[in-house]
Design an enzyme around this catalytic site. Structure first.
Site, short mmCIF file in Angstrom:
data_model
loop_
_atom_site.label_atom_id
_atom_site.label_comp_id
_atom_site.label_asym_id
_atom_site.label_seq_id
_atom_site.Cartn_x
_atom_site.Cartn_y
_atom_site.Cartn_z
N ASP A 93 4.37 14.99 109.97
CA ASP A 93 4.19 16.28 110.63
C ASP A 93 5.43 17.09 110.30
O ASP A 93 6.53 16.74 110.74
CB ASP A 93 4.04 16.10 112.15
CG ASP A 93 3.81 17.43 112.85
OD1 ASP A 93 4.17 18.48 112.25
OD2 ASP A 93 3.26 17.44 113.96
N LYS B 168 -1.01 32.28 98.24
CA LYS B 168 -1.25 33.47 99.04
C LYS B 168 -1.84 33.03 100.38
O LYS B 168 -2.47 31.95 100.42
CB LYS B 168 -2.18 34.44 98.32
CG LYS B 168 -3.63 33.94 98.27
CD LYS B 168 -4.63 35.03 98.15
CE LYS B 168 -5.94 34.59 98.72
NZ LYS B 168 -7.08 35.38 98.50
N GLU C 196 -18.08 39.07 96.02
CA GLU C 196 -18.50 37.71 96.35
C GLU C 196 -19.85 37.79 97.05
O GLU C 196 -20.07 38.70 97.86
CB GLU C 196 -17.50 37.06 97.31
CG GLU C 196 -16.11 36.92 96.73
CD GLU C 196 -15.13 36.44 97.79
OE1 GLU C 196 -14.98 35.23 97.92
OE2 GLU C 196 -14.54 37.27 98.49
N HIS D 113 -5.01 40.00 94.28
CA HIS D 113 -5.81 39.88 93.05
C HIS D 113 -6.09 41.23 92.39
O HIS D 113 -5.88 41.41 91.19
CB HIS D 113 -7.16 39.21 93.33
CG HIS D 113 -7.05 37.89 94.00
ND1 HIS D 113 -6.10 36.95 93.68
CD2 HIS D 113 -7.79 37.32 94.99
CE1 HIS D 113 -6.26 35.87 94.43
NE2 HIS D 113 -7.27 36.08 95.24
N LYS E 230 -17.32 40.89 100.53
CA LYS E 230 -18.06 39.65 100.74
C LYS E 230 -19.52 40.00 100.99
O LYS E 230 -19.83 41.12 101.38
CB LYS E 230 -17.49 38.90 101.94
CG LYS E 230 -16.10 38.32 101.66
CD LYS E 230 -15.73 37.29 102.67
CE LYS E 230 -14.41 36.63 102.33
NZ LYS E 230 -14.49 35.74 101.16
P1 NAP Z 1 -6.85 23.53 105.45
O1 NAP Z 1 -8.09 22.99 104.82
O2 NAP Z 1 -6.88 23.93 106.87
O3 NAP Z 1 -5.73 22.39 105.28
C1 NAP Z 1 -4.49 22.50 105.90
C2 NAP Z 1 -3.63 21.32 105.50
O4 NAP Z 1 -2.36 21.46 106.13
C3 NAP Z 1 -4.19 19.98 105.90
O5 NAP Z 1 -3.97 19.05 104.84
C4 NAP Z 1 -3.32 19.59 107.10
O6 NAP Z 1 -3.16 18.21 107.15
C5 NAP Z 1 -1.99 20.22 106.71
N1 NAP Z 1 -1.13 20.48 107.85
C6 NAP Z 1 -1.33 21.38 108.85
N2 NAP Z 1 -0.31 21.33 109.75
C7 NAP Z 1 0.54 20.38 109.29
C8 NAP Z 1 1.78 19.87 109.76
N3 NAP Z 1 2.34 20.32 110.89
N4 NAP Z 1 2.39 18.92 109.05
C9 NAP Z 1 1.83 18.44 107.91
N5 NAP Z 1 0.66 18.89 107.40
C10 NAP Z 1 0.03 19.83 108.09
O7 NAP Z 1 -6.27 24.74 104.64
P2 NAP Z 1 -6.53 25.14 103.08
O8 NAP Z 1 -7.81 25.86 102.98
O9 NAP Z 1 -6.33 23.96 102.23
O10 NAP Z 1 -5.39 26.22 102.84
C11 NAP Z 1 -4.01 25.89 102.79
C12 NAP Z 1 -3.22 27.17 102.51
O11 NAP Z 1 -3.59 27.69 101.24
C13 NAP Z 1 -3.49 28.29 103.52
O12 NAP Z 1 -2.32 29.04 103.70
C14 NAP Z 1 -4.54 29.13 102.82
O13 NAP Z 1 -4.52 30.47 103.25
C15 NAP Z 1 -4.09 29.01 101.38
N6 NAP Z 1 -5.17 29.20 100.42
C16 NAP Z 1 -6.28 28.41 100.45
C17 NAP Z 1 -7.29 28.58 99.51
C18 NAP Z 1 -8.51 27.70 99.49
O14 NAP Z 1 -9.30 27.84 98.55
N7 NAP Z 1 -8.69 26.82 100.46
C19 NAP Z 1 -7.16 29.58 98.53
C20 NAP Z 1 -6.02 30.37 98.51
C21 NAP Z 1 -5.05 30.16 99.46
P3 NAP Z 1 -3.70 17.29 108.35
O15 NAP Z 1 -4.43 18.18 109.32
O16 NAP Z 1 -4.53 16.26 107.68
O17 NAP Z 1 -2.47 16.73 108.91
#
Ligand code: NAP
Length: 498
Positions: free
Chosen positions: A97, A156, A224, A248, A347
């Protein structure tokens, strides 16, 4: 003059740590991209991939999660047992964490415990909420992992507005040098986007025309067909302007409008993009009212199926967040004086497409009889996704007798056909660039902040305006006001199948 500092040709041996290793981004994009590059032999031996999550998994448990993600997100034809096993051997898990100070010794121990290559590059990919960027970087510094061999990758959104972007940049910048910070805009990793630079600057025929004398206007559309689905909670704090335009669409605008750099180097392309952002005509409140349209999708039909409205997906109707933006921008410099750049994104639109269209001026004199209304101005369509490619719309003579009968035709360059190979995903290119230490395709701090500086008056005006986003039916091209925005200038949006 040629490039004095070419980037290293190969990725360096590294420990690639993904904070957020169980998240959507990591499992859907990052690990498949690493797998595909490894499959091509591009990951050096002894490179390790370390997933950081709060789950109580051991290495094998996390490997099972990664294997499952590869099966889900990699095309079946690109999956083979040998390559999967090779990747999984590299994979480790650290339960941490990031907000708990006592947990960090696991990661510290693993990074120090390197049988070979104790000078390996350390990449820290922050695939977590931006509020965690600062705390993670501080802890990395405290455990001694943020030395000159380290690189940090930020997704981002970098900030919610200028002040929050500056706060994140300050927090990360207090630990890492700017040269160690890689801010991803995955659009810059797309083949067609990089090819835009090549088309403009490795050929001669376009450049003499690429200015206010011959270009009538530019359109950039990122549409989208999906709605926000279950991401409504996140999206409602962002909206289309922050989520898409600030990064973008403005990056695409920069690549269309920038001057040729002396060479393609670490800073030169970014220097030129920054000049474009700084040349965007600032928007006063009146300009925002006149030159921007925001919308929000209601119910409608997408691919013939009824879909829910934004409010229904969100669970309430109190939001003023926009899911659609159209706007008219101008780049105030010698090359682009008076040329409008129309941007739109949304969207739940009628199609999924990202396209740049450069529309040229009409010929100065119509010398062919009966050609009025038959011909269209030349236009260059750069298709970013799907089906990356380019189309040049020309006017040609219809074959056969009967005088000069003119007809619009197009010269098509489809990447898939021309190169007989599929384009790699943007993340494949970008992750390799991080491992090579090549920041050319990443956003520099000054670029991100210049983009926010231009966006902020729009956010401010919208926040204080009594108007709400205009409703548009899902499965359409947005509110009719978006069509009016461009039609009042005597132009129309070019749809991608036109
Ligand atoms: P997500 O699915 O909610 O995943 C969040 C991750 O963060 C999980 O692996 C969670 O792990 C971890 N996490 C949260 N709090 C934590 C803590 N205190 N200590 C350690 N690990 C922690 O989010 P996501 O969609 O992958 O997006 C992640 C980031 O990338 C965001 O800022 C999002 O805006 C950005 N982003 C995402 C996308 C996309 O396509 N998804 C595209 C562009 C940008 P556990 O809960 O397993 O511990």
């Amino acid at each position: 003059m040629s490039a004095p500092h070419p980037a290293p040709a190969h990725p360096e041996v590294c420990d690639f740590t993904v904070f957020g290793g169980s998240g959507d981004l990591a499992l859907r994009k990052l690990l498949p991209a690493l797998y595909l590059r490894d499959r091509e032999g591009h990951l050096p031996d002894d490179t390790r991939i370390i997933g950081v999550t709060r789950s109580d998994l051991d290495d094998d448990g996390y490997r099972a999660l990664v294997a499952d993600a590869l099966t889900t997100y990699v095309a079946p034809g690109l999956l083979d047992d040998e390559s999967i096993s090779r990747l999984l051997v590299r994979v480790h898990h650290v339960r941490l964490d990031v907000l708990d100070h006592d947990d960090w010794h696991h990661l510290h121990g693993l990074l120090k415990d390197r049988p070979r290559h104790d000078d390996a590059v350390r990449v820290f990919y922050l695939a977590v909420a931006p509020g965690l960027f600062g705390p993670i970087c501080r802890r990395l510094d405290e455990i001694g992992a943020a030395d000159a061999n380290a690189r940090v990758v930020m997704e981002k959104p970098v900030g919610h507005d200028l002040a929050s972007a500056q706060a994140i940049n300050d927090a990360v910048g207090s630990v890492f040098e700017e040269s160690q910070i890689f801010r991803i805009d995955h659009y810059l990793g797309k083949e067609s986007v990089q090819n835009l630079l090549v088309t403009r600057f490795a050929n001669t025929f376009l450049e003499p025309l690429w200015n206010f004398r011959w270009v009538d206007h530019v359109q950039i559309t990122v549409a989208e067909s999906l709605g926000v689905g279950e991401r409504g909670g996140y999206y409602d704090h962002a909206g289309a302007l922050r989520d898409m335009v600030q990064n973008h669409l403005l990056q695409l605008l920069c690549l269309v409008a920038m001057e040729p750099p002396t060479y393609v180097g670490r800073e030169t392309v970014r220097d030129e993009k920054l000049k474009v952002l700084q040349a965007l005509r600032p928007m006063a409140a009146d300009d925002v009212d006149r030159d921007t349209v925001r919308g929000r999708y209601g119910v409608g039909l997408v691919d013939g199926q009824p879909v829910a409205s934004y409010a229904e997906e969100l669970g309430h109707d109190d939001s003023t967040t926009e899911t659609f933006v159209a706007l008219r921008a101008e780049v105030q410099n010698w090359r682009w004086a008076g040329v409008p750049f129309y941007l739109r994104t949304g969207k739940r639109m009628d199609r999924r497409t990202s396209e740049i269209v450069v529309v040229f001026k009409e010929p100065p004199h119509a010398m062919f009889p009966h050609s009025e209304g038959v011909t269209q101005p030349n236009s260059l369509h750069i298709q970013v996704q799907p089906d990356e490619g380019m189309r040049l719309h020309l006017t040609a003579k219809e074959p056969g007798p009967g005088g000069y009968r003119l007809r619009p035709v197009s010269l098509d360059l489809s990447y898939a056909t021309a190169f007989d190979q599929a384009s790699p995903d943007a993340y494949e290119r970008l992750l390799m660039d991080v491992m090579k230490g090549n920041p050319t395709l990443f956003m520099r701090r000054d670029e991100v902040e210049a983009a926010w500086t231009w966006i902020e008056p729009i956010l401010t005006r919208w926040a204080t305006s009594p108007d709400r986003p205009l409703r548009y039916a899902a499965g359409t091209s947005g509110p009719t006001a978006a069509a009016t925005l461009i039609e009042r200038d005597g132009r129309t949006w070019q749809e991608s199948d036109q």
